[in-house]
Design a protein around this motif. Structure first.
Motif, mmCIF file in Angstrom:
data_model
loop_
_atom_site.group_PDB
_atom_site.id
_atom_site.type_symbol
_atom_site.label_atom_id
_atom_site.label_comp_id
_atom_site.label_asym_id
_atom_site.label_seq_id
_atom_site.Cartn_x
_atom_site.Cartn_y
_atom_site.Cartn_z
ATOM 1 N N ALA A 194 0.852 -1.199 0.000
ATOM 2 C CA ALA A 194 0.000 0.000 0.000
ATOM 3 C C ALA A 194 0.884 1.244 0.000
ATOM 4 O O ALA A 194 1.422 1.646 1.028
ATOM 5 C CB ALA A 194 -0.915 -0.012 1.223
ATOM 6 N N LYS A 203 0.367 4.272 0.012
ATOM 7 C CA LYS A 203 0.046 5.457 0.793
ATOM 8 C C LYS A 203 0.807 5.504 2.112
ATOM 9 O O LYS A 203 0.956 6.562 2.694
ATOM 10 C CB LYS A 203 -1.460 5.588 0.991
ATOM 11 C CG LYS A 203 -2.088 4.675 2.013
ATOM 12 C CD LYS A 203 -3.569 5.080 2.162
ATOM 13 C CE LYS A 203 -4.237 4.463 3.365
ATOM 14 N NZ LYS A 203 -4.565 3.032 3.153
ATOM 15 N N ASP A 243 -0.534 -1.334 -4.317
ATOM 16 C CA ASP A 243 -1.915 -0.979 -4.000
ATOM 17 C C ASP A 243 -1.972 0.541 -3.901
ATOM 18 O O ASP A 243 -1.333 1.135 -3.042
ATOM 19 C CB ASP A 243 -2.307 -1.635 -2.665
ATOM 20 C CG ASP A 243 -3.626 -1.098 -2.125
ATOM 21 O OD1 ASP A 243 -4.536 -0.867 -2.931
ATOM 22 O OD2 ASP A 243 -3.730 -0.913 -0.894
ATOM 23 N N ALA A 296 -7.571 1.440 -5.477
ATOM 24 C CA ALA A 296 -8.701 1.480 -4.547
ATOM 25 C C ALA A 296 -8.986 2.931 -4.184
ATOM 26 O O ALA A 296 -8.270 3.841 -4.597
ATOM 27 C CB ALA A 296 -8.375 0.676 -3.292
ATOM 28 N N HIS A 354 -13.021 -7.669 -2.573
ATOM 29 C CA HIS A 354 -12.011 -6.934 -1.812
ATOM 30 C C HIS A 354 -12.562 -6.507 -0.448
ATOM 31 O O HIS A 354 -13.721 -6.108 -0.347
ATOM 32 C CB HIS A 354 -11.591 -5.701 -2.633
ATOM 33 C CG HIS A 354 -10.664 -4.771 -1.922
ATOM 34 N ND1 HIS A 354 -10.850 -3.412 -1.898
ATOM 35 C CD2 HIS A 354 -9.539 -5.006 -1.208
ATOM 36 C CE1 HIS A 354 -9.872 -2.845 -1.199
ATOM 37 N NE2 HIS A 354 -9.067 -3.786 -0.767
ATOM 38 N N HIS A 382 -11.145 -4.482 3.315
ATOM 39 C CA HIS A 382 -10.072 -3.869 4.111
ATOM 40 C C HIS A 382 -10.743 -3.215 5.300
ATOM 41 O O HIS A 382 -11.542 -2.293 5.143
ATOM 42 C CB HIS A 382 -9.302 -2.835 3.284
ATOM 43 C CG HIS A 382 -8.283 -2.080 4.100
ATOM 44 N ND1 HIS A 382 -7.128 -2.659 4.580
ATOM 45 C CD2 HIS A 382 -8.274 -0.805 4.559
ATOM 46 C CE1 HIS A 382 -6.447 -1.760 5.279
ATOM 47 N NE2 HIS A 382 -7.116 -0.633 5.286
ATOM 48 N N SER A 406 -6.653 -0.281 10.098
ATOM 49 C CA SER A 406 -5.194 -0.253 10.182
ATOM 50 C C SER A 406 -4.730 -0.399 11.630
ATOM 51 O O SER A 406 -5.519 -0.214 12.560
ATOM 52 C CB SER A 406 -4.715 1.075 9.603
ATOM 53 O OG SER A 406 -3.368 0.994 9.236
ATOM 54 N N GLY A 445 -5.146 -4.964 4.117
ATOM 55 C CA GLY A 445 -3.938 -4.908 4.962
ATOM 56 C C GLY A 445 -4.355 -4.749 6.407
ATOM 57 O O GLY A 445 -5.331 -5.339 6.848
ATOM 58 N N GLY A 446 -3.612 -3.931 7.133
ATOM 59 C CA GLY A 446 -4.032 -3.593 8.486
ATOM 60 C C GLY A 446 -3.193 -4.169 9.601
ATOM 61 O O GLY A 446 -3.391 -3.800 10.761
ATOM 62 N N GLU A 458 -2.868 -6.505 1.072
ATOM 63 C CA GLU A 458 -2.385 -5.142 0.820
ATOM 64 C C GLU A 458 -1.787 -4.582 2.096
ATOM 65 O O GLU A 458 -2.478 -3.892 2.843
ATOM 66 C CB GLU A 458 -3.538 -4.231 0.410
ATOM 67 C CG GLU A 458 -4.320 -4.701 -0.775
ATOM 68 C CD GLU A 458 -5.615 -3.910 -0.960
ATOM 69 O OE1 GLU A 458 -6.052 -3.819 -2.112
ATOM 70 O OE2 GLU A 458 -6.178 -3.409 0.026
ATOM 71 N N LEU A 459 -0.543 -4.878 2.351
ATOM 72 C CA LEU A 459 0.093 -4.395 3.574
ATOM 73 C C LEU A 459 0.800 -3.075 3.324
ATOM 74 O O LEU A 459 1.425 -2.883 2.284
ATOM 75 C CB LEU A 459 1.093 -5.428 4.091
ATOM 76 C CG LEU A 459 0.467 -6.730 4.594
ATOM 77 C CD1 LEU A 459 1.539 -7.750 4.923
ATOM 78 C CD2 LEU A 459 -0.407 -6.467 5.817
ATOM 79 N N GLY A 460 0.671 -2.176 4.284
ATOM 80 C CA GLY A 460 1.381 -0.903 4.215
ATOM 81 C C GLY A 460 2.268 -0.755 5.432
ATOM 82 O O GLY A 460 3.453 -1.081 5.432
ATOM 83 N N TYR A 468 2.945 6.365 7.240
ATOM 84 C CA TYR A 468 2.029 7.468 7.526
ATOM 85 C C TYR A 468 2.744 8.598 8.275
ATOM 86 O O TYR A 468 2.178 9.244 9.144
ATOM 87 C CB TYR A 468 0.796 6.959 8.298
ATOM 88 C CG TYR A 468 0.133 5.808 7.574
ATOM 89 C CD1 TYR A 468 -0.535 6.025 6.373
ATOM 90 C CD2 TYR A 468 0.233 4.494 8.046
ATOM 91 C CE1 TYR A 468 -1.108 4.974 5.676
ATOM 92 C CE2 TYR A 468 -0.341 3.435 7.349
ATOM 93 C CZ TYR A 468 -1.010 3.683 6.170
ATOM 94 O OH TYR A 468 -1.570 2.643 5.472
HETATM 95 C C1 LIG Z 1 -4.505 1.990 3.772
HETATM 96 C C2 LIG Z 1 -4.945 0.807 3.032
HETATM 97 C C3 LIG Z 1 -4.199 -0.372 3.116
HETATM 98 C C4 LIG Z 1 -2.968 -0.517 3.974
HETATM 99 O O1 LIG Z 1 -3.257 -0.490 5.327
HETATM 100 P P1 LIG Z 1 -2.089 -0.779 6.401
HETATM 101 O O2 LIG Z 1 -2.784 -0.669 7.694
HETATM 102 O O3 LIG Z 1 -1.038 0.255 6.221
HETATM 103 O O4 LIG Z 1 -1.579 -2.156 6.146
HETATM 104 C C5 LIG Z 1 -4.636 -1.453 2.370
HETATM 105 N N1 LIG Z 1 -5.732 -1.374 1.583
HETATM 106 C C6 LIG Z 1 -6.463 -0.256 1.479
HETATM 107 C C7 LIG Z 1 -7.643 -0.234 0.596
HETATM 108 C C8 LIG Z 1 -6.099 0.871 2.200
HETATM 109 O O5 LIG Z 1 -6.838 1.966 2.114
#
Ligand SMILES: *Cc1c(COP(=O)(O)O)cnc(C)c1O
Length: 382
Positions: A45, A47, A66, A89, A184, A186, A189, A225-226, A264-266, A361
């Protein structure tokens, strides 16, 4: 303590972000290994952190991207992610962003509303393309995290609610330029309670069954993710427990034969690799406490002001006996505070403080408020 050479710290104007590329690589390898056991696919991810050297590592290890904006899609493609590994997304994609992604034949659009389906179908038709889509479904599972970063409840703006799905399926055949390939989810986080992921799996199984009962089998399930990180112990828990995380999905998620599972890991991939380094400008006596006034503020790292989040703070210079301080920034907002009643070695003007676990972040949310300069990023091998 941060594993960085003194010279490295002292050679840069403060505040700055320091990224440990060695730790980043170890983290990515651990994630890739744990996911690889079950044939799972990871999309990073962007972002969380979209700096090019970091994206280059993600791309090298084979993760997809992502994205949640047109510029993130652009950045991913420019960094060398193959279009067939890019997912888009977001609850409010603009026409311009959608057109750009269509032109570049990305892998999948994660669609978040009925209205977006209509618009995407129209724009795809105009571009002479078929858009591959996944329905982002709001599973109504509580992530048990801060309410600002909870996304999978019906009260949140994200995703299509379960009770709307019947209508979506009725309309889908009319959308000639859309091809449904995935589901999908999510839910939020910084999730540290692992039972939340079990609850997500069970809900995804139910929703998948609902589709199967209507003779719809998609190519992939994307469970988002999350996964959280340990903000309190960045040293002992530098690498998140990817084995347990992916193990839960292996145990409880029931993909259909041949169906791919995407993540989708960030945060979990980048948070511990980044540190905000700041210099002490002033020490000021308050009524109950002493203030450390830093040259970094909420303009560099807004998480404490935005979500009352905790970041471990370390004095990289002083080894004197500890005292209690409020650590604050220079911005004209009372929420511009990195920590209250923090125990730190007696601190002096000019000391360097490390604000840990700031790789996700952090820099991406920096702003120019108060006409502040953009902090530099440096990269080191820890
Ligand atoms: C922010 C986000 C993620 C990543 O979340 P993390 O908590 O950083 O792993 C994955 N998918 C979507 C759609 C998001 O908005």
């Amino acid at each position: 303590m941060l594993h960085i050479k003194k010279a490295e710290l002292q050679n840069h104007p403060t505040p700055f972000y320091a990224y440990d590329l060695k730790l980043l690589r170890e983290t990515l390898q651990a994630a890739a290994h744990a996911a690889g056991k079950y044939g799972y696919h990871i999309h990073y991810a962007l972002k969380a952190n979209s700096n090019e050297p970091i994206l280059a590592e993600m791309q090298q290890i084979g993760f997809g991207a992502d994205c949640v904006s047109g510029n993130e899609v652009k950045r991913a493609l420019e960094t060398g992610f193959a279009p067939e590994k890019v997912v888009f997304a977001g609850v409010g994609k603009s026409d311009r962003e959608l057109r750009f992604a269509l032109e570049n034949d990305i892998f999948c659009f994660n669609v978040e509303s009925l209205h977006e389906l209509e618009v995407l179908n129209e724009l795809a038709g105009e571009s002479g393309k078929t858009a591959r889509i996944a329905l982002r479904i709001n599973p109504n599972v509580n992530a048990q995290t801060h309410h600002y970063i909870t996304t999978g409840l019906e009260e949140n703006k994200f995703g299509i609610n379960f009770w709307e799905l019947e209508q979506v399926l009725e309309l889908l055949p009319q959308f000639a330029h859309l091809q449904l390939i995935g589901l999908h989810f999510h839910i939020g986080s910084q999730i540290t309670e692992m039972s939340v992921f079990r609850a997500l799996c069970l809900r995804v199984n139910e929703i998948q069954q609902w589709f199967l009962n209507r003779n719809i089998k998609v190519e992939h399930l994307n469970v988002g993710g999350g996964l959280g990180v340990d903000y309190h112990e960045p040293e002992t828990n530098a690498i998140p427990d990817f084995e347990t995380y992916f193990g839960i999905f292996n145990e409880f998620l029931q993909p259909e034969p041949g169906q791919q599972v995407h993540f989708e890991l960030g945060r979990a991939l980048v948070a511990q690799s980044g540190t905000l380094i700041s210099k002490v400008l002033y020490i000021k006596k308050g009524i109950k406490t002493n203030f450390i006034i830093l040259d970094a503020g909420m303009t560099e790292l807004i998480r404490p002001a935005l979500y009352q989040s905790y970041h471990k703070i370390e004095n990289q210079t002083s080894k004197a006996p500890e005292m209690r301080y409020d650590v604050v920034g220079p911005i004209c907002e009372s929420s511009d505070c990195f920590g209250k009643a923090v125990m730190l070695p007696e601190t002096n003007r000019g000391d360097l403080l490390a604000i840990r676990t700031a790789g996700a972040y952090g820099e991406v949310m920096s702003s120019g408020y108060n006409l502040r300069d953009k902090a530099e990023a440096i990269y080191f091998e820890g």
